[in-house]
Motif scaffolding. Structure first.
Motif, PDB file in Angstrom:
ATOM      1  N   TYR A  20       0.620  -1.019   0.023  1.00 16.63           N
ATOM      2  CA  TYR A  20       0.189  -0.246  -0.059  1.00 16.63           C
ATOM      3  C   TYR A  20       0.888   1.336  -0.207  1.00 16.63           C
ATOM      4  CZ  TYR A  20      -3.147   3.866   1.679  1.00 16.63           C
ATOM      5  OH  TYR A  20      -3.790   4.645   1.616  1.00 16.63           O
ATOM      6  N   VAL A  32     -11.983  21.696   3.977  1.00 12.60           N
ATOM      7  CA  VAL A  32     -11.231  22.921   4.885  1.00 12.60           C
ATOM      8  C   VAL A  32     -12.084  22.569   6.695  1.00 12.60           C
ATOM      9  CG1 VAL A  32     -12.970  25.123   5.306  1.00 12.60           C
ATOM     10  CG2 VAL A  32     -12.955  24.259   3.088  1.00 12.60           C
ATOM     11  N   ASP A  33     -11.045  23.361   7.375  1.00 13.61           N
ATOM     12  CA  ASP A  33     -11.550  22.927   8.358  1.00 13.61           C
ATOM     13  C   ASP A  33     -12.248  24.634   9.407  1.00 13.61           C
ATOM     14  OD1 ASP A  33     -10.933  22.534  11.364  1.00 13.61           O
ATOM     15  OD2 ASP A  33      -9.398  23.288  11.522  1.00 13.61           O
ATOM     16  N   PHE A  37     -11.378  27.712  11.494  1.00 11.67           N
ATOM     17  CA  PHE A  37     -11.467  28.843  11.323  1.00 11.67           C
ATOM     18  C   PHE A  37     -12.054  29.554  12.255  1.00 11.67           C
ATOM     19  CE2 PHE A  37     -14.365  31.766   7.971  1.00 11.67           C
ATOM     20  CZ  PHE A  37     -13.431  32.722   7.727  1.00 11.67           C
ATOM     21  N   VAL A  40     -10.638  30.897  15.087  1.00 15.79           N
ATOM     22  CA  VAL A  40      -9.391  31.784  14.951  1.00 15.79           C
ATOM     23  C   VAL A  40     -10.237  33.109  14.934  1.00 15.79           C
ATOM     24  CG1 VAL A  40      -8.258  33.727  13.305  1.00 15.79           C
ATOM     25  CG2 VAL A  40      -7.801  30.735  13.808  1.00 15.79           C
ATOM     26  N   ILE A  60     -13.376  26.248  22.545  1.00 15.65           N
ATOM     27  CA  ILE A  60     -14.180  24.781  22.332  1.00 15.65           C
ATOM     28  C   ILE A  60     -14.090  24.907  20.560  1.00 15.65           C
ATOM     29  CG2 ILE A  60     -16.515  24.635  21.873  1.00 15.65           C
ATOM     30  CD1 ILE A  60     -17.046  25.786  24.532  1.00 15.65           C
ATOM     31  N   PHE A  61     -13.628  25.568  20.125  1.00  9.82           N
ATOM     32  CA  PHE A  61     -13.740  25.211  18.975  1.00  9.82           C
ATOM     33  C   PHE A  61     -12.359  24.980  18.068  1.00  9.82           C
ATOM     34  CE2 PHE A  61     -17.442  27.983  17.925  1.00  9.82           C
ATOM     35  CZ  PHE A  61     -18.194  26.622  17.222  1.00  9.82           C
ATOM     36  N   ALA A  63     -10.227  23.329  20.739  1.00 11.92           N
ATOM     37  CA  ALA A  63     -10.567  21.843  20.796  1.00 11.92           C
ATOM     38  C   ALA A  63     -11.308  20.985  19.780  1.00 11.92           C
ATOM     39  CB  ALA A  63     -11.729  21.596  22.140  1.00 11.92           C
ATOM     40  N   GLN A  64     -12.610  21.452  19.153  1.00 13.00           N
ATOM     41  CA  GLN A  64     -13.162  19.881  18.028  1.00 13.00           C
ATOM     42  C   GLN A  64     -11.948  20.491  16.672  1.00 13.00           C
ATOM     43  OE1 GLN A  64     -16.641  22.151  15.643  1.00 13.00           O
ATOM     44  NE2 GLN A  64     -17.341  20.671  15.434  1.00 13.00           N
ATOM     45  N   SER A  67      -9.642  18.035  17.581  1.00 10.97           N
ATOM     46  CA  SER A  67      -9.448  16.511  17.779  1.00 10.97           C
ATOM     47  C   SER A  67     -10.112  16.157  15.778  1.00 10.97           C
ATOM     48  CB  SER A  67     -11.134  16.633  18.441  1.00 10.97           C
ATOM     49  OG  SER A  67     -12.151  16.706  17.495  1.00 10.97           O
ATOM     50  N   ASN A  68     -10.120  16.429  15.370  1.00  6.44           N
ATOM     51  CA  ASN A  68     -10.994  16.234  13.879  1.00  6.44           C
ATOM     52  C   ASN A  68      -9.273  16.760  13.247  1.00  6.44           C
ATOM     53  OD1 ASN A  68     -13.214  15.996  14.187  1.00  6.44           O
ATOM     54  ND2 ASN A  68     -13.720  18.015  13.972  1.00  6.44           N
ATOM     55  N   ARG A  70      -6.131  15.967  10.456  1.00  2.00           N
ATOM     56  CA  ARG A  70      -5.735  14.772  10.328  1.00  2.00           C
ATOM     57  C   ARG A  70      -4.212  14.794   9.562  1.00  2.00           C
ATOM     58  NH1 ARG A  70     -10.544  12.517   6.455  1.00  2.00           N
ATOM     59  NH2 ARG A  70     -12.296  12.477   8.329  1.00  2.00           N
ATOM     60  N   GLN A  78      -3.063  27.075  11.801  1.00  2.00           N
ATOM     61  CA  GLN A  78      -4.283  27.694  11.981  1.00  2.00           C
ATOM     62  C   GLN A  78      -4.911  28.018  13.701  1.00  2.00           C
ATOM     63  OE1 GLN A  78      -7.054  26.465   9.469  1.00  2.00           O
ATOM     64  NE2 GLN A  78      -8.200  28.540   9.998  1.00  2.00           N
TER      65      GLN A  78
ATOM     66  N   LEU B 158     -16.566  21.589  27.694  1.00  2.00           N
ATOM     67  CA  LEU B 158     -15.288  21.113  27.968  1.00  2.00           C
ATOM     68  C   LEU B 158     -14.729  19.782  28.565  1.00  2.00           C
ATOM     69  CD1 LEU B 158     -12.629  24.453  27.815  1.00  2.00           C
ATOM     70  CD2 LEU B 158     -12.961  23.306  25.986  1.00  2.00           C
ATOM     71  N   PHE B 161     -16.615  17.759  26.237  1.00  2.00           N
ATOM     72  CA  PHE B 161     -15.840  17.521  25.259  1.00  2.00           C
ATOM     73  C   PHE B 161     -14.334  16.484  25.451  1.00  2.00           C
ATOM     74  CE2 PHE B 161     -13.699  18.326  21.481  1.00  2.00           C
ATOM     75  CZ  PHE B 161     -14.428  18.893  20.520  1.00  2.00           C
ATOM     76  N   TYR B 165     -14.319  12.542  23.877  1.00  2.00           N
ATOM     77  CA  TYR B 165     -13.572  12.341  22.707  1.00  2.00           C
ATOM     78  C   TYR B 165     -13.120  10.667  22.979  1.00  2.00           C
ATOM     79  CZ  TYR B 165      -8.680  12.279  20.769  1.00  2.00           C
ATOM     80  OH  TYR B 165      -7.870  12.806  20.049  1.00  2.00           O
ATOM     81  N   TYR B 219      -6.255  -2.139   3.547  1.00  2.00           N
ATOM     82  CA  TYR B 219      -5.952  -2.602   1.704  1.00  2.00           C
ATOM     83  C   TYR B 219      -5.402  -3.989   1.913  1.00  2.00           C
ATOM     84  CZ  TYR B 219      -2.863  -2.385  -2.347  1.00  2.00           C
ATOM     85  OH  TYR B 219      -2.012  -2.722  -3.203  1.00  2.00           O
ATOM     86  N   HIS B 239     -16.233  11.434  18.273  1.00  2.00           N
ATOM     87  CA  HIS B 239     -15.594  11.952  18.962  1.00  2.00           C
ATOM     88  C   HIS B 239     -16.001  13.174  19.406  1.00  2.00           C
ATOM     89  CE1 HIS B 239     -13.320  12.578  15.247  1.00  2.00           C
ATOM     90  NE2 HIS B 239     -13.097  13.696  15.732  1.00  2.00           N
TER      91      HIS B 239
END
Lengths: 105, 475
Positions: A20, A32-33, A37, A40, A60-61, A63-64, A67-68, A70, A78, B158, B161, B165, B219, B239
């Motif tokens: 792979y 788009v994150d 955004f 900020v 809070i945002f 933290a979100q 967590s997301n 990648r 950012q 928080l 959260f 998570y 894969y 999460h």
């Protein structure tokens, strides 16, 4: 329907196996994150206008967004900026100099 | 994105700067009104009344007991009971000498008794008007927890959260591992069909590749007719608490997609899609290969034979391909009316194409709903479609009539694409030419009168040379 692996009719071909290779995604192609955004935006509003709710929402945002996350290299700048704004807002609100208010006495 | 952000920041900073300039709170420009600092919480507490100013009085070394004030104690309980002494006489107040430095100043009396304070008649009249005992100052009101409601809500959110998570991440991981345990471990369907399982080279490599907290990849490679297969699990963002709350309002299912990259020589001209009727229409709008090659109307079943469930719609480049691929075995197991009642809730779509846009042209795409751990066995028949269709399409050959039609369609599309490319190139050339013309015109406009004369002379000379008869040198 299920193909049983047998000596005569084995679908497996070890010679054709390819390891792979993860596709290289450019930062432009990343989704788009929105959380980053918004973090900020709220952070900036919190710092400039001394709104503690905005600074808390920025945290809070953040933290979100964290967590997301990648792609670390692309998104960390950012997120770190948003977190700094949020934290700076909270510090100035709670520990900074108090605001001046006019009173008629 | 960065430009937009920087623009917003600049605007906000300029607004704040203007607001600062307009305010009269700079040093030396204070307004006449008294200004005082406050904390946000102090506004909610009622202001204490100012304590009445009592004048400093000189207390003697042996304080005299004052007579009881009849106003304070109108009815004493017993005649022998001593009333409270007057606080002004009993407690020594701060004198003017309290803050004097003995070393610094000379001639100042050391004992406070000898100090004589001359008071005017006005001051005496003031002392009479001021009550002797000032009321006790009220203790500062404690800050109510309601004043910290923003902090309480945000901190608790928080905390929730962070807890969510870890719990949500665990849920997604367990679901993905349950799928892998069912279909990718020893003696499972993929182990019997592929020689290489997992994303690594060796044997002890992890089966699943975690791309995010909600995306897992599996894969497999080393099989006839195909280069490899990539299964991607798109989970709900459990999460993320905000996404989870959003998911309660707009429910979203976990999806698993199987992308099989076929060998170039293994797949014939096949463009086909199967899904529910609404989804098929959406696929036709979104997918370019279906737009170009597949017929807009759904393929009807062969006369007098069973066909797929009424819920489903099949769109294909040719009817022959659809009829051949959806044979009796497939209809019995998955796509028939009775079979689809059991498996239908887990099925999303199939999309086979030899004209897929991207690096790999020949691709088989399977899209299913990923069930929870308890119902993982329910998608066994759907997962079995993957190796089944790899073999079916790998072996499949179109009839000469169908092949002629598909080749004609492909050549037509290729011509259209070539024309589009040419027109795009021509447009680009025209743009360049127009830009050059504009630049030359601008340069001419900038030139002075003398330069224009010189240029005209050069042009005349060229024209004269052209008009002159050519002389051939003969030997």
């Amino acid at each position: 329907m299920k193909e049983e692996a047998s000596a005569t009719n084995d679908p497996r071909m070890p010679s054709a196996a390819k390891p792979y290779v993860s596709p290289t995604i450019s930062p432009q192609d990343l989704p788009v994150d929105y959380a980053g955004f918004l973090a900020v935006i709220f952070g900036v509003f919190g710092v400039i206008f001394h709104y503690k709710l905005c600074s808390w929402l920025a945290i809070i945002f953040c933290a979100q967004s964290l967590s997301n996350m990648r792609n670390f290299e692309a998104e960390f700048k950012q997120i770190s900026m948003a977190f700094m704004f949020g934290l700076m807002g909270l510090i100035t609100i709670y520990f900074g100099p108090a605001r001046q208010v006019k009173s008629n006495r | 994105m960065a430009r937009v952000l920087s623009l917003i920041l600049v605007l906000l900073l300029s607004i704040s700067a203007l607001s600062l300039i307009s305010s009269s709170q700079f040093e030396g420009f204070d307004s006449d009104e008294a200004s005082f600092s406050y904390e946000e919480e102090d506004l909610e507490a009622p202001l204490d009344p100012l304590p009445s100013a009592s004048l400093p009085t000189i207390s003697l070394s042996s304080p005299l007991e004052a007579t009881p004030d009849p106003e304070h104690h109108p009815n004493p309980s017993t005649p022998t009971e001593k009333p409270h002494p007057n606080p002004t006489t009993t407690t020594p107040s701060h004198l003017q000498t309290d803050f004097w430095d003995e070393d610094e100043f000379e001639g100042i009396p050391s004992t406070p008794e000898t100090i004589v304070i001359q008071e005017s008649t006005d001051r005496e009249s003031e002392t009479k008007s001021i009550p002797e005992s000032s009321p006790d100052p009220k203790p500062a009101t404690p800050i109510k927890p309601s004043s910290y409601w923003v902090e309480i809500v945000c901190v608790s959110f928080l905390i929730c959260f962070i807890i969510n998570y870890f719990t949500g991440r665990k849920e997604n991981e367990t679901t993905a591992l349950a799928w892998a345990a069912k279909f990718a471990t020893k003696d499972s369907i993929f182990e019997k069909n592929f020689s290489l399982l997992g994303t690594g080279d060796g044997n002890d490599t992890p089966l699943l590749l975690k791309e995010g907290q909600d995306v897992f990849k599996f894969y497999a490679s080393g099989r006839r007719y195909c280069q490899g297969m990539l299964a991607t699990m798109y989970m709900h963002s459990r999460h993320d608490l905000i996404a989870r709350v959003f998911g309660w309002v707009f429910p979203k299912k976990d999806i698993i997609t199987f992308e099989v990259i076929m060998n170039d020589d293994a797949m014939d001209h096949v463009v086909l899609a199967v899904a529910r009727k609404k989804e098929v229409k959406a696929m036709q709008k979104d997918e370019k290969d279906l737009q170009k090659y597949a017929s807009p109307n759904a393929v009807a079943g062969p006369a007098g034979k069973r066909w797929v469930s009424d819920e489903l719609a099949v769109i294909s480049e040719s009817k022959e391909v659809a009829w051949d691929l959806f044979n009796e075995a497939v209809l019995d197991q998955v796509f028939g009316d009775k079979a689809f009642e059991k498996v239908g809730k887990w099925f999303v779509s199939l999309h086979f194409s030899d004209q897929q846009p991207g690096l790999n042209k020949k691709v088989l795409l399977f899209k299913f709903v990923l069930p929870d751990i308890k119902h993982m066995a329910d998608i066994t028949k759907l997962v079995a479609l993957v190796p089944y269709y790899i073999d079916i399409i790998g072996r499949y050959k179109l009839s000469s009539n169908a092949r002629a039609k598909t080749e004609a369609a492909r050549s037509k599309v290729a011509q259209e694409e070539f024309k589009e490319m040419q027109s795009a190139r021509q447009e680009a050339l025209q743009r360049r030419k127009s830009e050059r013309r504009k630049q030359s015109e601008e340069a001419e406009a900038k030139l002075s009168a003398e330069a224009l004369r010189k240029r005209e002379e050069k042009e005349r000379a060229r024209q004269l040379k052209k008009s002159m008869p050519r002389v051939k040198m003969m030997r």
